[in-house]
Design a protein around this motif. Structure first.
Motif, PDB file in Angstrom:
ATOM      1  N   ALA A 119       0.857  -1.227  -0.042  1.00  0.00           N
ATOM      2  CA  ALA A 119      -0.054  -0.042  -0.043  1.00  0.00           C
ATOM      3  C   ALA A 119       0.945   1.282  -0.015  1.00  0.00           C
ATOM      4  O   ALA A 119       0.472   2.274  -0.606  1.00  0.00           O
ATOM      5  N   GLY A 120       2.012   0.997   0.624  1.00  0.00           N
ATOM      6  CA  GLY A 120       3.167   2.364   0.507  1.00  0.00           C
ATOM      7  C   GLY A 120       3.869   2.352  -0.522  1.00  0.00           C
ATOM      8  O   GLY A 120       4.837   3.101  -0.652  1.00  0.00           O
ATOM      9  N   GLY A 121       3.516   1.458  -1.739  1.00  0.00           N
ATOM     10  CA  GLY A 121       4.216   1.677  -2.788  1.00  0.00           C
ATOM     11  C   GLY A 121       5.614   0.682  -2.953  1.00  0.00           C
ATOM     12  O   GLY A 121       6.330   0.775  -3.901  1.00  0.00           O
ATOM     13  N   GLU A 122       5.830  -0.026  -2.081  1.00  0.00           N
ATOM     14  CA  GLU A 122       6.867  -0.840  -2.003  1.00  0.00           C
ATOM     15  C   GLU A 122       6.423  -2.156  -2.519  1.00  0.00           C
ATOM     16  O   GLU A 122       5.286  -2.754  -2.378  1.00  0.00           O
ATOM     17  N   THR A 123       7.622  -3.244  -2.653  1.00  0.00           N
ATOM     18  CA  THR A 123       7.619  -4.704  -3.108  1.00  0.00           C
ATOM     19  C   THR A 123       7.722  -5.442  -1.691  1.00  0.00           C
ATOM     20  O   THR A 123       8.381  -5.042  -0.989  1.00  0.00           O
ATOM     21  N   PHE A 124       6.880  -6.623  -1.533  1.00  0.00           N
ATOM     22  CA  PHE A 124       7.085  -7.259  -0.341  1.00  0.00           C
ATOM     23  C   PHE A 124       6.888  -8.784  -0.768  1.00  0.00           C
ATOM     24  O   PHE A 124       6.269  -9.310  -1.482  1.00  0.00           O
ATOM     25  N   LEU A 125       7.970  -9.433  -0.237  1.00  0.00           N
ATOM     26  CA  LEU A 125       8.134 -10.888  -0.573  1.00  0.00           C
ATOM     27  C   LEU A 125       8.232 -11.521   1.062  1.00  0.00           C
ATOM     28  O   LEU A 125       8.984 -10.822   1.866  1.00  0.00           O
ATOM     29  N   CYS A 126       7.348 -12.730   1.347  1.00  0.00           N
ATOM     30  CA  CYS A 126       7.734 -13.034   2.686  1.00  0.00           C
ATOM     31  C   CYS A 126       8.986 -13.949   2.793  1.00  0.00           C
ATOM     32  O   CYS A 126       9.726 -13.982   1.847  1.00  0.00           O
ATOM     33  N   GLU A 127       9.568 -14.221   3.965  1.00  0.00           N
ATOM     34  CA  GLU A 127      10.709 -14.499   4.249  1.00  0.00           C
ATOM     35  C   GLU A 127      11.249 -15.671   3.467  1.00  0.00           C
ATOM     36  O   GLU A 127      12.431 -15.835   2.778  1.00  0.00           O
ATOM     37  N   GLY A 186      16.033  -9.579  -5.612  1.00  0.00           N
ATOM     38  CA  GLY A 186      15.452 -10.217  -4.740  1.00  0.00           C
ATOM     39  C   GLY A 186      15.242  -9.270  -3.535  1.00  0.00           C
ATOM     40  O   GLY A 186      15.431  -9.798  -2.332  1.00  0.00           O
ATOM     41  N   ALA A 187      15.220  -7.925  -3.517  1.00  0.00           N
ATOM     42  CA  ALA A 187      15.151  -6.960  -2.359  1.00  0.00           C
ATOM     43  C   ALA A 187      13.667  -6.732  -2.092  1.00  0.00           C
ATOM     44  O   ALA A 187      12.847  -6.490  -2.783  1.00  0.00           O
ATOM     45  N   ARG A 188      13.498  -6.790  -0.612  1.00  0.00           N
ATOM     46  CA  ARG A 188      12.147  -6.637  -0.442  1.00  0.00           C
ATOM     47  C   ARG A 188      11.718  -5.207  -0.266  1.00  0.00           C
ATOM     48  O   ARG A 188      10.507  -4.854  -0.151  1.00  0.00           O
ATOM     49  N   ASN A 189      12.360  -4.290  -0.061  1.00  0.00           N
ATOM     50  CA  ASN A 189      12.103  -2.891  -0.179  1.00  0.00           C
ATOM     51  C   ASN A 189      13.476  -1.996  -0.692  1.00  0.00           C
ATOM     52  O   ASN A 189      14.368  -2.525  -0.840  1.00  0.00           O
TER      53      ASN A 189
END
Length: 203
Positions: A119-127, A186-189
Motif C-alpha cells: 500500500a506504501g508503494g514498495e514490494t514485499f516478499l515473505c521470508e 530479490g530485495a524486499r524494499n
C-alpha cells in the motif's frame, strides 16, 4: 485505513484473513470473492487499495487474473497469497504486476506487513520467498545500463518523480523500472536495494 479485497476459494481461510485484517487497526476488508469472475464483478463496482489474490482459483489462474486486473485497474496493489513457492510462479506473478508474494503458511504478521508495505508503494516478499529469490538472483546479477543509472539515482536518494525528470521518463515508467530492480535483486524494499547495491558493487 487501507482497503483490502480478499480473493480465495477457501471460505474458512478467507474469513480468518478478514478477521486478521479487520483487527489490525490500519486496514479493513471491503470485499471477499471466491472466484475470478466474482472478483472482477466486485472490482467493476469498487477498487480496493490492496487485493490479496490466490493463484489457484476454481474458474481462473491467479497469474492471468493478476495481469488482467493490473491492466484494467493499475492503482490496485496485488499480493499473491498462495501455497505455491516455485521460483517460476513467483517470477510470473511479479512480471504480471503483483507487488507482493506471501505463502499461506507465513506468519500472520507477514501477511499484515505485506498489505502495509505494498500500500506504501514498495514490494514485499515473505521470508521464504525472499530467500528463494535471493538464491536465484545472486547466481547471476546482471543489470542493463538504464537499470544501473536508475539504481545510482535511488542510492543517491532521489524520488521517482525526480528520477523521471533526470532520465526524461514518465513517473509510471520509473515505478516499473524500480519494481523490476527490486524483483531482479530479490530485495524486499528500497532500503535493502540500496544495501545490496553497495554490497554487490552494482554501481
Amino acid at each position: 485505513m487501507i482497503t483490502v479485497h480478499i480473493v480465495d476459494d477457501h471460505k474458512i481461510l478467507a474469513e480468518g484473513l478478514q478477521k486478521l485484517i479487520d483487527e489490525s487497526g490500519f486496514a479493513k476488508t471491503t470485499a471477499a470473492s471466491y472466484t475470478g469472475k466474482e472478483c472482477l464483478a466486485h472490482l467493476r463496482r469498487e477498487q480496493p487499495d490492496v487485493l490479496l489474490l490466490d493463484i489457484n482459483l476454481p474458474d481462473a489462474s491467479g497469474i492471468d487474473l493478476c495481469k488482467e486486473i493490473k491492466t484494467q485497474y493499475p492503482p490496485v496493489k496485488i499480493v499473491a497469497l498462495t501455497s505455491y513457492s516455485e521460483y517460476s510462479i513467483v517470477r510470473q506473478m511479479m512480471e504480471n504486476g503483483a507487488s507482493g508474494y506471501v505463502i499461506k503458511n507465513a506468519m500472520p504478521e507477514e501477511i499484515l506487513m505485506s498489505i502495509e508495505t505494498v500500500a506504501g508503494g514498495e514490494t514485499f516478499l515473505c521470508e521464504q520467498i525472499d530467500m528463494l529469490m535471493k538464491r536465484s538472483s545472486r547466481q547471476h546479477i546482471w543489470l542493463t545500463p538504464r537499470e544501473k543509472e536508475l539504481l545510482k539515482h535511488i542510492v543517491d536518494g532521489y524520488t521517482n518523480s525526480e528520477i523521471a525528470e533526470k532520465l526524461f521518463l514518465g513517473v509510471e515508467t520509473v515505478n516499473s523500472y524500480r519494481k523490476n530492480l527490486l524483483f531482479k535483486l530479490g530485495a524486499r524494499n528500497t532500503a535493502v536495494l540500496v544495501k545490496m547495491a553497495y554490497e554487490e558493487k552494482l554501481i
